[in-house]
Design an enzyme around this catalytic site. Structure first.
Site, PDB file in Angstrom:
ATOM      1  N   ASP A 160       8.977 -12.363  -0.640  1.00 23.69           N
ATOM      2  CA  ASP A 160       7.847 -12.115   0.262  1.00 23.69           C
ATOM      3  C   ASP A 160       7.522 -13.338   1.115  1.00 23.69           C
ATOM      4  OD1 ASP A 160       6.626  -9.594   0.332  1.00 23.69           O
ATOM      5  OD2 ASP A 160       5.726  -9.872  -1.647  1.00 23.69           O
ATOM      6  N   GLN A 190       3.468  -6.479  -5.712  1.00 25.26           N
ATOM      7  CA  GLN A 190       2.825  -5.710  -4.649  1.00 25.26           C
ATOM      8  C   GLN A 190       1.337  -6.074  -4.556  1.00 25.26           C
ATOM      9  OE1 GLN A 190       4.447  -3.657  -2.538  1.00 25.26           O
ATOM     10  NE2 GLN A 190       2.579  -3.153  -1.432  1.00 25.26           N
ATOM     11  N   LYS A 203      10.761   1.000  -1.578  1.00 23.13           N
ATOM     12  CA  LYS A 203      11.503  -0.259  -1.751  1.00 23.13           C
ATOM     13  C   LYS A 203      12.606  -0.078  -2.778  1.00 23.13           C
ATOM     14  CE  LYS A 203       7.612  -3.197  -0.482  1.00 23.13           C
ATOM     15  NZ  LYS A 203       6.383  -3.854  -0.914  1.00 23.13           N
TER      16      LYS A 203
END
Ligand code: GUN
Length: 297
Positions: free
Chosen positions: A121, A98, A54
């Site tokens: 997200d 995460q 990422k």
């Protein structure tokens, strides 16, 4: 029928190119550089690989990447304080924590601490609610990537029968919501579903997101259906090596499907590409600038 292979790797490359062009014009016209903060708690090996990837792709798209690696025993209050700081930081337009988090941390509490406008997200309850009511929201990256590939392949999805196998908050539920918003008739199947084979056989679109290697065989697939395989499972081969496989048995499904995503090279690359797109979307919304809606739902 031999399925057309949907090339997620190539598609993701095109998404990244367009995102990089958007970033360049944000810089040139507004002197704004989008920034993405990624927080990793602990040392889960798979998460470390994702986070590295990422960060690298964020920089390649011309954006600022901020990586925070915290010890596995980080306290909840320290993690929440870090999120508060990132929420208040004008250089940060996207925040991603995460998952999974170490067991002592309350995932819901942590995710819901992220400012909804920076929740790239799309996991914050506000964004979940906005998506559920068909309003403008941040959309979870993996389902968004699947939707973009489906729209690209089919044009309109209206009236199609879609079966999503898996009911996770990260993939299954938002995927079903997106397909419903695109006027599919949607079924969510899961580990307790009766006659799963018969349910899947009805589908024009099958999205498999269960995390069980090769569990969907070709004889569950309707002739000509589109199969989107979200699974990334590492298994041992007969020769004692390892390889990545999806949640569908690729060869038998590809023999009957009309189109199918491979593993690797299907959904996987689209997830990070959509994260980059979401970061630009968040940046534009935060600054009240016109957003390019090509990569949103
Ligand atoms: N872990 C597995 N997939 C994801 C994702 O899409 N976002 C975050 N934050 N964690 C994940």
């Amino acid at each position: 029928m031999t399925a057309q292979v949907i090339d997620g790797k190539a598609f993701a490359g095109r998404v990244r190119e367009k995102v990089a062009a958007q970033v360049a014009s944000l810089k040139a016209e507004h002197n704004i550089t989008p920034g993405l903060a990624v927080v990793l708690v602990g040392e889960d090996p798979a998460s470390q690989v994702y986070v590295r990837s990422k960060g690298k792709q964020t920089v390649e798209a011309g954006m600022n990447s901020y990586e925070y690696k915290l010890e596995a025993d980080t306290s909840e209050s320290d993690l929440l304080a870090m999120i508060d700081k990132l929420n208040a930081d004008d250089n940060v337009h996207g925040i991603l924590v995460q998952l999974p988090l170490p067991k002592h941390l309350n995932e819901d509490l942590v995710i819901n601490r992220i400012a909804p406008s920076k929740d790239v997200d799309g996991f914050h309850i506000s964004n979940v609610g906005l998506l559920g009511t068909g309003q403008k929201s941040m959309v979870p990256c993996t389902p968004l990537g699947c939707l973009l590939m489906l729209r690209d392949h089919h044009g309109s999805l209206s009236g199609m029968d879609a079966v999503v196998i898996g009911r996770s908050n990260i993939v299954g539920k938002p995927m079903a919501q997106l397909l419903l918003n695109d006027s599919c008739t949607v079924t969510i199947a899961h580990s307790r579903t009766k006659n799963l084979a018969d349910v899947v056989r009805r589908a024009d679109i099958v999205v498999a997101a269960v995390g069980r290697p090769e569990m969907v065989p070709g004889d569950w697939i309707k002739e000509g259906a589109t199969v989107i395989d979200v699974g990334i499972n590492r298994i041992e081969t007969d020769e004692g090596k390892t390889k990545l496989v999806g949640d569908v048995d690729y060869d038998s499904c590809a023999a009957v499907a009309g189109a199918i995503t491979p593993v690797p090279g299907g959904v996987g690359p689209m997830t990070i590409a959509c994260l980059l797109a979401n970061t630009v979307t968040a940046c534009c919304r935060i600054h009240g600038l016109a957003e390019d809606n090509e990569f949103t739902a």
